[in-house]
Structures are given as structure tokens and as C-alpha cells.
Design a protein around this motif. Structure first.
Motif, PDB file in Angstrom:
ATOM      1  N   ALA A   1       0.811  -1.206   0.000  1.00 34.38           N
ATOM      2  CA  ALA A   1       0.000   0.000   0.000  1.00 34.38           C
ATOM      3  C   ALA A   1       0.850   1.263   0.000  1.00 34.38           C
ATOM      4  O   ALA A   1       0.515   2.248  -0.682  1.00 34.38           O
ATOM      5  N   SER A   2       1.959   1.273   0.759  1.00 37.14           N
ATOM      6  CA  SER A   2       2.795   2.477   0.812  1.00 37.14           C
ATOM      7  C   SER A   2       3.419   2.781  -0.548  1.00 37.14           C
ATOM      8  O   SER A   2       3.530   3.955  -0.952  1.00 37.14           O
ATOM      9  N   ALA A   3       3.781   1.722  -1.283  1.00 38.67           N
ATOM     10  CA  ALA A   3       4.353   1.923  -2.618  1.00 38.67           C
ATOM     11  C   ALA A   3       3.294   2.458  -3.575  1.00 38.67           C
ATOM     12  O   ALA A   3       3.583   3.299  -4.439  1.00 38.67           O
ATOM     13  N   ILE A   4       2.071   1.973  -3.432  1.00 35.61           N
ATOM     14  CA  ILE A   4       0.976   2.466  -4.279  1.00 35.61           C
ATOM     15  C   ILE A   4       0.742   3.952  -4.027  1.00 35.61           C
ATOM     16  O   ILE A   4       0.611   4.754  -4.966  1.00 35.61           O
ATOM     17  N   GLU A   5       0.680   4.317  -2.737  1.00 30.40           N
ATOM     18  CA  GLU A   5       0.443   5.717  -2.392  1.00 30.40           C
ATOM     19  C   GLU A   5       1.562   6.602  -2.941  1.00 30.40           C
ATOM     20  O   GLU A   5       1.312   7.719  -3.427  1.00 30.40           O
ATOM     21  N   ALA A   6       2.803   6.129  -2.879  1.00 29.12           N
ATOM     22  CA  ALA A   6       3.936   6.907  -3.394  1.00 29.12           C
ATOM     23  C   ALA A   6       3.811   7.122  -4.900  1.00 29.12           C
ATOM     24  O   ALA A   6       4.065   8.230  -5.416  1.00 29.12           O
ATOM     25  N   LEU A   7       3.404   6.070  -5.626  1.00 31.17           N
ATOM     26  CA  LEU A   7       3.230   6.193  -7.074  1.00 31.17           C
ATOM     27  C   LEU A   7       2.078   7.132  -7.413  1.00 31.17           C
ATOM     28  O   LEU A   7       2.148   7.890  -8.398  1.00 31.17           O
ATOM     29  N   ILE A   8       1.028   7.106  -6.612  1.00 32.75           N
ATOM     30  CA  ILE A   8      -0.096   8.017  -6.850  1.00 32.75           C
ATOM     31  C   ILE A   8       0.352   9.470  -6.659  1.00 32.75           C
ATOM     32  O   ILE A   8      -0.035  10.361  -7.438  1.00 32.75           O
TER      33      ILE A   8
ATOM     34  N   VAL B   1       1.357   1.085 -15.022  1.00 31.70           N
ATOM     35  CA  VAL B   1       2.200   0.243 -14.153  1.00 31.70           C
ATOM     36  C   VAL B   1       1.355  -0.343 -13.024  1.00 31.70           C
ATOM     37  O   VAL B   1       1.444  -1.547 -12.723  1.00 31.70           O
ATOM     38  N   LEU B   2       0.526   0.477 -12.407  1.00 29.94           N
ATOM     39  CA  LEU B   2      -0.316  -0.003 -11.308  1.00 29.94           C
ATOM     40  C   LEU B   2      -1.389  -0.964 -11.808  1.00 29.94           C
ATOM     41  O   LEU B   2      -1.676  -1.981 -11.175  1.00 29.94           O
ATOM     42  N   ALA B   3      -1.972  -0.656 -12.948  1.00 27.95           N
ATOM     43  CA  ALA B   3      -3.010  -1.527 -13.510  1.00 27.95           C
ATOM     44  C   ALA B   3      -2.454  -2.916 -13.805  1.00 27.95           C
ATOM     45  O   ALA B   3      -3.138  -3.936 -13.611  1.00 27.95           O
ATOM     46  N   ALA B   4      -1.194  -2.961 -14.266  1.00 31.75           N
ATOM     47  CA  ALA B   4      -0.565  -4.247 -14.560  1.00 31.75           C
ATOM     48  C   ALA B   4      -0.394  -5.094 -13.298  1.00 31.75           C
ATOM     49  O   ALA B   4      -0.279  -6.317 -13.367  1.00 31.75           O
ATOM     50  N   GLN B   5      -0.399  -4.420 -12.151  1.00 28.96           N
ATOM     51  CA  GLN B   5      -0.260  -5.132 -10.879  1.00 28.96           C
ATOM     52  C   GLN B   5      -1.609  -5.276 -10.164  1.00 28.96           C
ATOM     53  O   GLN B   5      -1.652  -5.585  -8.975  1.00 28.96           O
ATOM     54  N   GLY B   6      -2.693  -5.039 -10.901  1.00 27.34           N
ATOM     55  CA  GLY B   6      -4.028  -5.236 -10.345  1.00 27.34           C
ATOM     56  C   GLY B   6      -4.523  -4.092  -9.489  1.00 27.34           C
ATOM     57  O   GLY B   6      -5.473  -4.267  -8.708  1.00 27.34           O
ATOM     58  N   VAL B   7      -3.926  -2.928  -9.618  1.00 31.89           N
ATOM     59  CA  VAL B   7      -4.344  -1.758  -8.841  1.00 31.89           C
ATOM     60  C   VAL B   7      -5.058  -0.777  -9.776  1.00 31.89           C
ATOM     61  O   VAL B   7      -4.473  -0.310 -10.761  1.00 31.89           O
ATOM     62  N   ILE B   8      -6.306  -0.489  -9.454  1.00 28.64           N
ATOM     63  CA  ILE B   8      -7.127   0.384 -10.297  1.00 28.64           C
ATOM     64  C   ILE B   8      -7.265   1.745  -9.625  1.00 28.64           C
ATOM     65  O   ILE B   8      -7.580   1.829  -8.430  1.00 28.64           O
ATOM     66  N   LEU B   9      -7.030   2.799 -10.382  1.00 26.36           N
ATOM     67  CA  LEU B   9      -7.135   4.164  -9.868  1.00 26.36           C
ATOM     68  C   LEU B   9      -8.481   4.778 -10.257  1.00 26.36           C
ATOM     69  O   LEU B   9      -9.015   4.498 -11.331  1.00 26.36           O
ATOM     70  N   LYS B  10      -8.990   5.610  -9.355  1.00 27.04           N
ATOM     71  CA  LYS B  10     -10.260   6.286  -9.609  1.00 27.04           C
ATOM     72  C   LYS B  10     -10.097   7.753  -9.238  1.00 27.04           C
ATOM     73  O   LYS B  10      -9.898   8.097  -8.070  1.00 27.04           O
ATOM     74  N   ASP B  11     -10.147   8.633 -10.262  1.00 21.61           N
ATOM     75  CA  ASP B  11      -9.967  10.070 -10.041  1.00 21.61           C
ATOM     76  C   ASP B  11     -11.304  10.729  -9.749  1.00 21.61           C
ATOM     77  O   ASP B  11     -12.333  10.385 -10.336  1.00 21.61           O
ATOM     78  N   SER B  12     -11.306  11.678  -8.821  1.00 17.40           N
ATOM     79  CA  SER B  12     -12.503  12.463  -8.500  1.00 17.40           C
ATOM     80  C   SER B  12     -12.071  13.850  -8.061  1.00 17.40           C
ATOM     81  O   SER B  12     -10.862  14.152  -7.982  1.00 17.40           O
ATOM     82  N   ARG B  13     -13.030  14.714  -7.744  1.00 20.82           N
ATOM     83  CA  ARG B  13     -12.701  16.071  -7.290  1.00 20.82           C
ATOM     84  C   ARG B  13     -11.889  16.039  -5.993  1.00 20.82           C
ATOM     85  O   ARG B  13     -11.084  16.929  -5.739  1.00 20.82           O
ATOM     86  N   GLU B  14     -12.140  15.010  -5.169  1.00 23.22           N
ATOM     87  CA  GLU B  14     -11.455  14.911  -3.880  1.00 23.22           C
ATOM     88  C   GLU B  14     -10.029  14.369  -4.015  1.00 23.22           C
ATOM     89  O   GLU B  14      -9.260  14.372  -3.052  1.00 23.22           O
ATOM     90  N   GLY B  15      -9.666  13.858  -5.196  1.00 24.92           N
ATOM     91  CA  GLY B  15      -8.343  13.282  -5.380  1.00 24.92           C
ATOM     92  C   GLY B  15      -8.424  11.921  -6.026  1.00 24.92           C
ATOM     93  O   GLY B  15      -9.411  11.600  -6.707  1.00 24.92           O
ATOM     94  N   THR B  16      -7.410  11.109  -5.848  1.00 20.80           N
ATOM     95  CA  THR B  16      -7.318   9.799  -6.479  1.00 20.80           C
ATOM     96  C   THR B  16      -7.439   8.695  -5.410  1.00 20.80           C
ATOM     97  O   THR B  16      -6.663   8.711  -4.444  1.00 20.80           O
ATOM     98  N   SER B  17      -8.394   7.832  -5.605  1.00 18.32           N
ATOM     99  CA  SER B  17      -8.513   6.657  -4.735  1.00 18.32           C
ATOM    100  C   SER B  17      -8.108   5.421  -5.529  1.00 18.32           C
ATOM    101  O   SER B  17      -7.936   5.482  -6.764  1.00 18.32           O
ATOM    102  N   TRP B  18      -7.940   4.298  -4.846  1.00 22.45           N
ATOM    103  CA  TRP B  18      -7.502   3.099  -5.550  1.00 22.45           C
ATOM    104  C   TRP B  18      -8.078   1.854  -4.890  1.00 22.45           C
ATOM    105  O   TRP B  18      -8.495   1.885  -3.726  1.00 22.45           O
ATOM    106  N   PHE B  19      -8.106   0.780  -5.625  1.00 23.35           N
ATOM    107  CA  PHE B  19      -8.484  -0.521  -5.077  1.00 23.35           C
ATOM    108  C   PHE B  19      -7.774  -1.603  -5.879  1.00 23.35           C
ATOM    109  O   PHE B  19      -7.327  -1.383  -6.991  1.00 23.35           O
ATOM    110  N   ARG B  20      -7.685  -2.768  -5.237  1.00 17.72           N
ATOM    111  CA  ARG B  20      -7.066  -3.902  -5.910  1.00 17.72           C
ATOM    112  C   ARG B  20      -8.124  -4.664  -6.685  1.00 17.72           C
ATOM    113  O   ARG B  20      -9.194  -4.993  -6.156  1.00 17.72           O
ATOM    114  N   GLU B  21      -7.841  -4.982  -7.908  1.00 16.60           N
ATOM    115  CA  GLU B  21      -8.758  -5.754  -8.738  1.00 16.60           C
ATOM    116  C   GLU B  21      -8.632  -7.226  -8.371  1.00 16.60           C
ATOM    117  O   GLU B  21      -7.548  -7.734  -8.120  1.00 16.60           O
ATOM    118  N   GLY B  22      -9.789  -7.936  -8.345  1.00 21.03           N
ATOM    119  CA  GLY B  22      -9.823  -9.315  -7.861  1.00 21.03           C
ATOM    120  C   GLY B  22      -8.955 -10.243  -8.635  1.00 21.03           C
ATOM    121  O   GLY B  22      -8.853 -10.409  -9.731  1.00 21.03           O
TER     122      GLY B  22
END
Length: 468
Positions: free
Chosen positions: A419-426, A447-468
Motif C-alpha cells: 500500500a505504501s508503494a501504491i500511495e507513493a506512485l499516486i 504500471v499499477l493496472a498491470a499489478q491489479g491496482v485500479i485508480l479512480k480520479d474524482s474532485r477529492e483526489g485519487t482513490s484506488w483498489f485492488r482488482e480481484g
């Protein structure tokens, strides 16, 4: 009205308890000689869902699930491990509870152990001997006279003549009939034993449940449940013992969970397709495993496969993605009424009242998710009311109680970016977008998508989740 499929009558019928508003339920539990496997998890989750739902509807449920802590397998395994039976069983009981807790399976109200009910077992065997339904044999064992019980085979439609013709008796067999089964086993060298009127020994497996259920729930109770391999001979023998001894009906409703297959084959150590609960939890979020087990009707077989668990993960992600960020919004009863929440709740309950039809209940929850996603665009309060009800109904079957953001981010697994590496890349991506370096921004997303991490941009910033 609650309808339950009764294995005894082979049909679904309205449920009528012995005492209005109360349900006494006994479920055959685990023989604790090894770690629990995914088939055990199926039975645990099935009857946990059933108990949770009944209580949500106002029933006072007394749920009893026994522990078999003495039998041939336990004695053999303890000897192999060079430990006592008690040391082995206490260790395995602790492991079973750990597995249950991980799967959000609530503890039963009573969890009797066979070894704590030896006196009751001896008393029940004595009653059967007095009534001529049992006899001590020359080898020191005590056997049940199957052919004396006129209704033997009624649970599984077994014909006693066919059973007899298909049986064989060894020359030195001490039984009167090949159909007779053991109630009390004479002690052998190196075995744990208790004193009895027939000599030192230990109980047979079947008599344990008859004694424990009688002790906890009385001669007759509402529901008896168990796994798919128990109707014959275990439950058939329980009925014969208990009804012969007590002179009344044993259980009014019989419920059995369906089997677990692995890639459409029977699960077996010999086929190398045997999975313990902790094997599976090492790879998948416990709620994904619970959802995988709970979303199939409890009487249906379930096929365990990597694809099935991944599908369960994707489905659960859909729920949590819709619920994510909704906790802070407020709503009123009027808001809930305006979005027809009561209609969804009624259909959810109707599905569960129909022999605990979890597939249909889950489909109602998905309809609610679709409605929630629409409401997010038109009614903040209505969306909040819908999200609250989705989580509430999900909780009735033991689901959707995690923080959505925490679930979607998941635990760091071996081989996954942490998670810390994901946050750093974001943060790097946010900086790249700020400097209008969109090529770098897209590269980081890829790079994140290739590792199953999906980003979601919104007005509040960027959130993420792991794809199953």
C-alpha cells in the motif's frame, strides 16, 4: 411465512416450531483431529447464515453444534503425533475457532464435547439395552439392533431388506446382524477409555450426538442439521437410537448442506484437491471466501475453483465500490420511503423465507446497488439511505461489514505491491499531472493496472483498489 425443505419429508413446508417464537437447532459439528477444510467451512457458513437470518426476524434461536473429541481418527492421529487425545483435540478446537472467527462465523450458543457427556451416553445405551434395542456382545462392544426399529431408513429411504442383502459379516463378527452398529466400543491397548457397566471403553460416534442433543435440547427439538455426508448412516442411526430410547420423534425438520466439489470433482486427499480453510484464507480475503460459500443455495453443491473465488471477489468489490464514501451522509425515514427501500427489504426477506434462498437474496442486494449508483447522481440523502440498508441486509448474512476503502485496498499479499508503494506512485502521478506530464501520468496508471491496482480520479483526489 418461513418455508424449510425437510430432508425427512423430501419437500418444502411451512415451519412450525414446538414453542412459538423459539427454535431449538442441533447441527453435527467437527471431528477435531485435523485442520478444518473448505467442506467444513460450507456447513459452518450455511448454518451461521440461517441462524443470523432467523434472529434478524425475531426468532429466539438456541443453536447447538457439537464437537466430536474422541473417535478412531483422533486416537490414531494422537498416537502418530506422540501426544494425548486431549492435547490434539484442544489444539484443533482452537484452530477451528480461529478459522470460524476469520470467516465471521458466530459461535453456537452451546458447543458440547462428547467426552464431557460420557455419563449421559452410558445412560442412553443402558436404556436401549433395557428396551431390548441393544445388546452387549462377547467382544465387549455394545451394538444396536437395527432390524428391531421398524422405521429404520426413513430419512434416506433405505430399504432394510436391501441393506441386509448388500451386507457381509466376517466369520468372527460379534454382531447378531450385519446391519447392527456399535454404541460402545471395548477398550484396546493404548486407547483412552472410561468405565461402564460393560467394561472399559468409549462411545461409538452415532450415540454421542443422540446423548448430547438430548442433554442440550430435550427428547424432541425443531431442527437437526449437518453436512451432505451425514444422512446415512449417521443421522439414520441417530434417529433409530433416540426414538427407540425416548419413545417420541427426534427432530421435526432435517436440513443438510450441499457438498463442495473441486473443479467438479469430489474433494479428496487422494486426488490432491483437498484444501484446508487456512490454505484458502492464505490466498483470499476471508469475506470473499464467505461470500463464495454463502451466495450459493445451502442445499446445492458448490464448485471450488480459482475462477469461482475470483468471481466472488469481483462481485464483492462491486458492492464495496458502491458503498465506498457513503458512511458520512445523513438521511431520514422520509428519504428511505421515497426510494422504496421497504420494497427491497420485503423481497430480500421473502427470498430468505423461501428455504433461505441466498442466491435470490443476493440478487436483491445487487438491484439495490444499481439503484444506489443512480441515486448518487440525483439524491444524496436517498443514496445514503439505500447504502445503509444494503449494509444492514448484507450484515444479516454476515457480509458487507468492513470499511469499503479498507476492503478495496486489501491486505498486502506476497507478490503484490504494498500500500505504501501504491500511495507513493499516486503522489508521483499527481505531481506529473500538475506539471502537465500526461505521458508520465498514464505510464504510472498503466504500471499499477498491470499489478491489479485500479485508480479512480474524482474532485477529492485519487482513490484506488485492488482488482480481484
Amino acid at each position: 411465512m418461513l418455508q424449510i425443505y425437510n430432508t425427512l419429508t423430501k419437500q418444502k413446508a411451512p415451519f412450525k416450531p414446538l414453542v412459538e417464537g423459539h427454535i431449538n437447532m442441533y447441527v453435527c459439528g467437527i471431528t477435531v483431529y485435523d485442520y478444518c477444510h473448505i467442506g467444513h467451512a460450507r456447513v459452518m457458513v450455511c448454518f451461521d447464515v440461517i441462524t443470523r437470518y432467523l434472529r434478524s426476524r425475531g426468532w429466539n434461536v438456541n443453536y447447538v453444534r457439537n464437537i466430536t473429541d474422541v473417535d478412531d481418527k483422533i486416537i490414531r492421529r494422537a498416537n502418530e503425533n506422540n501426544e494425548t487425545v486431549e492435547q490434539l483435540t484442544e489444539r484443533m478446537i482452537a484452530a477451528m475457532h480461529e478459522d470460524e472467527d476469520a470467516l465471521s462465523v458466530l459461535r453456537p450458543d452451546q458447543e458440547p464435547k462428547a467426552t464431557a457427556h460420557i455419563d449421559e451416553i452410558i445412560a442412553l445405551v443402558s436404556t436401549l439395552i433395557e428396551k431390548d434395542f441393544a445388546y452387549p456382545a462377547a467382544n465387549g462392544d455394545v451394538y444396536y439392533r437395527v432390524e428391531k426399529f421398524a422405521e429404520y431408513g426413513k430419512l434416506t429411504n433405505q430399504n432394510i431388506d436391501e441393506l441386509r442383502s448388500g451386507s457381509r459379516v466376517a466369520i468372527d463378527e460379534a454382531k447378531e446382524s450385519p446391519l447392527d452398529f456399535v454404541l460402545w466400543k471395548a477398550v484396546k491397548p493404548g486407547e483412552v477409555s472410561w468405565e461402564s457397566p460393560w467394561g472399559a471403553g468409549r462411545p461409538g460416534w452415532h450415540i454421542e450426538c443422540s446423548a448430547m442433543s438430548k442433554c442440550c435440547l430435550g427428547d424432541t427439538f425443531d431442527i437437526h442439521g449437518g453436512g451432505p455426508d451425514l444422512p446415512f448412516p449417521h443421522h439414520e442411526n441417530e434417529i433409530a437410537q433416540s426414538e427407540a430410547a425416548n419413545g417420541c420423534a427426534y427432530a421435526n425438520y432435517w436440513m443438510h448442506a450441499g457438498p463442495v466439489r473441486v473443479n467438479s470433482e469430489k474433494m479428496s486427499k487422494s486426488l490432491d484437491n483437498f484444501f484446508t480453510i487456512r490454505d484458502v484464507l492464505g490466498k483470499y480475503n476471508p469475506e470473499v471466501v464467505r461470500f463464495f460459500l454463502a451466495r450459493v443455495h445451502y442445499r446445492s453443491y458448490i464448485d471450488y475453483s480459482e475462477e469461482s473465488l475470483k468471481e466472488a471477489r469481483v462481485m464483492l468489490e462491486r458492492f464495496y465500490q458502491s458503498l465506498n464514501g457513503m458512511a458520512g451522509y445523513e438521511y431520514s425515514k422520509e428519504d428511505a420511503d421515497q426510494v422504496n427501500i421497504s420494497d427491497f427489504e420485503q423481497r430480500f426477506n421473502a427470498a430468505m423465507d423461501d428455504d433461505f434462498n441466498t442466491p435470490k437474496a443476493v440478487s436483491v442486494l445487487f438491484e439495490m446497488v444499481n439503484e444506489l449508483n443512480k441515486l448518487k447522481k440525483s439524491s444524496e440523502a436517498g443514496a445514503a439511505a439505500m447504502a445503509h440498508k444494503i449494509a444492514e441486509l448484507g450484515g444479516i448474512i454476515g457480509l458487507l461489514q468492513q470499511d469499503p476503502d479498507a476492503f478495496l485496498k486489501g491486505d498486502d499479499k506476497e507478490g503484490e505491491v504494498d500500500a505504501s508503494a501504491i500511495e507513493a506512485l499516486i503522489q508521483q502521478r499527481t505531481a506529473a499531472k500538475g506539471s502537465k506530464d500526461y505521458a508520465e501520468s498514464d505510464r504510472i496508471r498503466d504500471v499499477l493496472a498491470a499489478q491489479g491496482v485500479i485508480l479512480k480520479d474524482s474532485r477529492e483526489g485519487t482513490s484506488w483498489f485492488r482488482e480481484g
